[in-house]
Design a protein around this motif. Sequence first.
Motif, PDB file in Angstrom:
ATOM      1  N   PRO A 127       0.853  -1.193   0.000  1.00 57.71           N
ATOM      2  CA  PRO A 127       0.000   0.000   0.000  1.00 57.71           C
ATOM      3  C   PRO A 127       0.892   1.248   0.000  1.00 57.71           C
ATOM      4  O   PRO A 127       1.859   1.322   0.752  1.00 57.71           O
ATOM      5  CB  PRO A 127      -0.782  -0.110   1.312  1.00 57.71           C
ATOM      6  N   PHE A 128       0.570   2.178  -0.853  1.00 59.51           N
ATOM      7  CA  PHE A 128       1.299   3.447  -0.893  1.00 59.51           C
ATOM      8  C   PHE A 128       0.330   4.497  -1.409  1.00 59.51           C
ATOM      9  O   PHE A 128      -0.640   4.170  -2.084  1.00 59.51           O
ATOM     10  CB  PHE A 128       2.542   3.326  -1.790  1.00 59.51           C
ATOM     11  N   THR A 129       0.594   5.730  -1.105  1.00 54.48           N
ATOM     12  CA  THR A 129      -0.459   6.739  -1.194  1.00 54.48           C
ATOM     13  C   THR A 129      -0.421   7.650  -2.416  1.00 54.48           C
ATOM     14  O   THR A 129      -1.289   8.512  -2.542  1.00 54.48           O
ATOM     15  CB  THR A 129      -0.393   7.624   0.073  1.00 54.48           C
ATOM     16  N   ALA A 131      -0.833   9.177  -6.141  1.00 52.02           N
ATOM     17  CA  ALA A 131      -1.783   9.033  -7.247  1.00 52.02           C
ATOM     18  C   ALA A 131      -1.132   8.326  -8.431  1.00 52.02           C
ATOM     19  O   ALA A 131      -1.795   7.588  -9.160  1.00 52.02           O
ATOM     20  CB  ALA A 131      -2.300  10.411  -7.667  1.00 52.02           C
ATOM     21  N   ASN A 141      -4.936  -3.420 -13.149  1.00 53.11           N
ATOM     22  CA  ASN A 141      -6.147  -4.152 -12.762  1.00 53.11           C
ATOM     23  C   ASN A 141      -7.127  -4.287 -13.919  1.00 53.11           C
ATOM     24  O   ASN A 141      -7.805  -5.317 -14.056  1.00 53.11           O
ATOM     25  CB  ASN A 141      -6.830  -3.452 -11.582  1.00 53.11           C
TER      26      ASN A 141
ATOM     27  N   VAL B   9       1.806  14.614  -1.419  1.00 56.63           N
ATOM     28  CA  VAL B   9       2.105  13.280  -0.902  1.00 56.63           C
ATOM     29  C   VAL B   9       3.614  13.102  -0.962  1.00 56.63           C
ATOM     30  O   VAL B   9       4.234  13.323  -2.002  1.00 56.63           O
ATOM     31  CB  VAL B   9       1.395  12.175  -1.711  1.00 56.63           C
ATOM     32  N   VAL B  10       4.180  12.727   0.158  1.00 60.61           N
ATOM     33  CA  VAL B  10       5.636  12.531   0.208  1.00 60.61           C
ATOM     34  C   VAL B  10       5.973  11.230  -0.503  1.00 60.61           C
ATOM     35  O   VAL B  10       5.594  10.144  -0.049  1.00 60.61           O
ATOM     36  CB  VAL B  10       6.149  12.486   1.661  1.00 60.61           C
ATOM     37  N   GLY B  24      -1.597  15.142  -6.993  1.00 60.69           N
ATOM     38  CA  GLY B  24      -1.716  13.936  -7.807  1.00 60.69           C
ATOM     39  C   GLY B  24      -1.223  14.097  -9.220  1.00 60.69           C
ATOM     40  O   GLY B  24      -1.492  13.250 -10.081  1.00 60.69           O
ATOM     41  N   GLY B  42       5.113   8.575   2.048  1.00 58.83           N
ATOM     42  CA  GLY B  42       3.724   8.161   1.942  1.00 58.83           C
ATOM     43  C   GLY B  42       2.745   9.070   2.674  1.00 58.83           C
ATOM     44  O   GLY B  42       1.538   8.948   2.495  1.00 58.83           O
ATOM     45  N   VAL B  44       0.413  12.115   3.618  1.00 57.25           N
ATOM     46  CA  VAL B  44      -0.329  13.169   2.931  1.00 57.25           C
ATOM     47  C   VAL B  44      -0.165  14.461   3.724  1.00 57.25           C
ATOM     48  O   VAL B  44      -0.296  14.464   4.959  1.00 57.25           O
ATOM     49  CB  VAL B  44      -1.826  12.804   2.817  1.00 57.25           C
ATOM     50  N   THR B  69      -3.911  10.326   5.253  1.00 59.72           N
ATOM     51  CA  THR B  69      -2.896   9.292   4.996  1.00 59.72           C
ATOM     52  C   THR B  69      -3.475   7.908   5.251  1.00 59.72           C
ATOM     53  O   THR B  69      -3.316   6.996   4.425  1.00 59.72           O
ATOM     54  CB  THR B  69      -1.672   9.524   5.909  1.00 59.72           C
ATOM     55  N   ALA B  72      -5.896   7.038   2.493  1.00 58.81           N
ATOM     56  CA  ALA B  72      -5.222   6.727   1.226  1.00 58.81           C
ATOM     57  C   ALA B  72      -4.549   5.358   1.275  1.00 58.81           C
ATOM     58  O   ALA B  72      -4.554   4.610   0.284  1.00 58.81           O
ATOM     59  CB  ALA B  72      -4.194   7.818   0.903  1.00 58.81           C
ATOM     60  N   LEU B  73      -3.998   5.008   2.429  1.00 56.39           N
ATOM     61  CA  LEU B  73      -3.381   3.685   2.572  1.00 56.39           C
ATOM     62  C   LEU B  73      -4.435   2.582   2.484  1.00 56.39           C
ATOM     63  O   LEU B  73      -4.204   1.541   1.859  1.00 56.39           O
ATOM     64  CB  LEU B  73      -2.633   3.594   3.906  1.00 56.39           C
ATOM     65  N   SER B  76      -5.430   2.174  -1.033  1.00 57.88           N
ATOM     66  CA  SER B  76      -4.383   1.502  -1.792  1.00 57.88           C
ATOM     67  C   SER B  76      -4.417  -0.007  -1.537  1.00 57.88           C
ATOM     68  O   SER B  76      -4.298  -0.812  -2.474  1.00 57.88           O
ATOM     69  CB  SER B  76      -3.020   2.085  -1.402  1.00 57.88           C
ATOM     70  N   ALA B  77      -4.601  -0.389  -0.282  1.00 61.60           N
ATOM     71  CA  ALA B  77      -4.676  -1.812   0.045  1.00 61.60           C
ATOM     72  C   ALA B  77      -5.887  -2.460  -0.630  1.00 61.60           C
ATOM     73  O   ALA B  77      -5.803  -3.581  -1.144  1.00 61.60           O
ATOM     74  CB  ALA B  77      -4.745  -1.991   1.556  1.00 61.60           C
ATOM     75  N   GLN B  79      -7.307  -1.493  -3.366  1.00 62.82           N
ATOM     76  CA  GLN B  79      -7.052  -1.571  -4.808  1.00 62.82           C
ATOM     77  C   GLN B  79      -6.225  -2.806  -5.147  1.00 62.82           C
ATOM     78  O   GLN B  79      -6.488  -3.487  -6.142  1.00 62.82           O
ATOM     79  CB  GLN B  79      -6.319  -0.308  -5.259  1.00 62.82           C
TER      80      GLN B  79
END
Lengths: 342, 96
Positions: A127-129, A131, A141, B9-10, B24, B42, B44, B69, B72-73, B76-77, B79
Amino acid sequence: MLPSIGRRALCACGLLALGSCGRSDAAARQPVTTTAVVAARPLVVRVLDVGQGDATLIENGGSRVLIDGGPEASRLGYLLDSLGLNDSTFDVVILTHPHADHLIGLRELFRTSRHITVRFFFENKDPFTTANLRHLRDSINARVARGQLIYRDTDDPCATGAPLCTITMKGGAKLHILRPLPSSYAASTNPNNRSAVVKLVGPDSASFTMWLAGDAEQEAIGWFLGAAHYNANPGMRVDVLKADHHGSCNGVTNAYVNAIKPQIVAASVGAINAYGHMHTQAKALYRAHAIPWYRTDQNGTIEFQSPGTPGGKFTVSVQRGKRDMKGPSDKHSTQAECNPIP
Amino acid sequence: MSDSAQRWVVDSIEESVASVEVDGKSMITVPRTLLPSGARQGHVLQVKRQLSPDGMRSTLTIDLDEAATTQALAESAAQVKKGVKGKRDPGGDITL
């Protein structure tokens, strides 16, 4: 224009028997001998000049692999155009870790207008944030859902629980994809240390081998040499080391270089970068081990070519410059792990 | 003068520099010292810029947004989980 890279490199490598250098169409239609058939499976590795990032293209016997895509979609797009890779197939694409300087260019592979097929995609699926990563995974996907792509986790590269997965290219070269430092390790909170590792072995293992470990830093390197036992299986001694982390001093140790014993180091680095890459300590270490280096900011795309035949030697060609060059951003790092490099 | 806001986002942090994804879209590098000391890869960040009426002063406020953050994590998981529902992978070594 980039298209000259491939042709010039082939000529420079003296592989005229393969028929790519200045041959006529008539000559190209001549029957090939058995020897020529064997010789027509060269392994070509290009450490692409993508600026401050990584992208390595590997071709062998009609198979094509891309490891990372560099920091800009436009740059990789330019390279795809220049190398004639639109409407083509990338058999395997590996994202070593999800930092932008390795990731963003890969999005270009999925641009519909390029008509590029990707068969297998490997990444650590952490997991990473950002875009950028979300958009790339959306594209992956979508193709997975259409049954067009197999998506593997580098933590389980064979999808069998084994730590190592071997991909055999059509020309006989093998890629060993090795799982990265596990996420359970504290050091793995740094995405660099979650970089997947690739060991490339030419069709004749004596002719060319290469080690590519993304941006792995010293903690991960210690794990490769220790708990992972990569020095025993698949073995770490190779001809060429793609410098970890763009030639950062935190991407190398003396034990690492002693295990790999490379003849050449190839660093993928941008001429103007804010990180001081290549660090002077890393260069000093390579120099102390009598290992020359090439670097994309000064040499452009670095191409290694192996004829793929028993006893064949590999050659290296660059777009410009010579080996062991300095770059305008090189600096001494103040990081503790570099003073001194263990 | 109007104020403005951005979502950063770092992407990565190194020695003295951070690479940041802005809204983004674009990537920029900023001095590490500009970020909150608790910022990690990671994270935000909510960034607000205020300009003084005379245009002589720009004030940048960078807040670590833990809630964004975490969200968003989680997205992401989710997804990644969604991605495993596609073509069945027989597993094993691959011969191209």
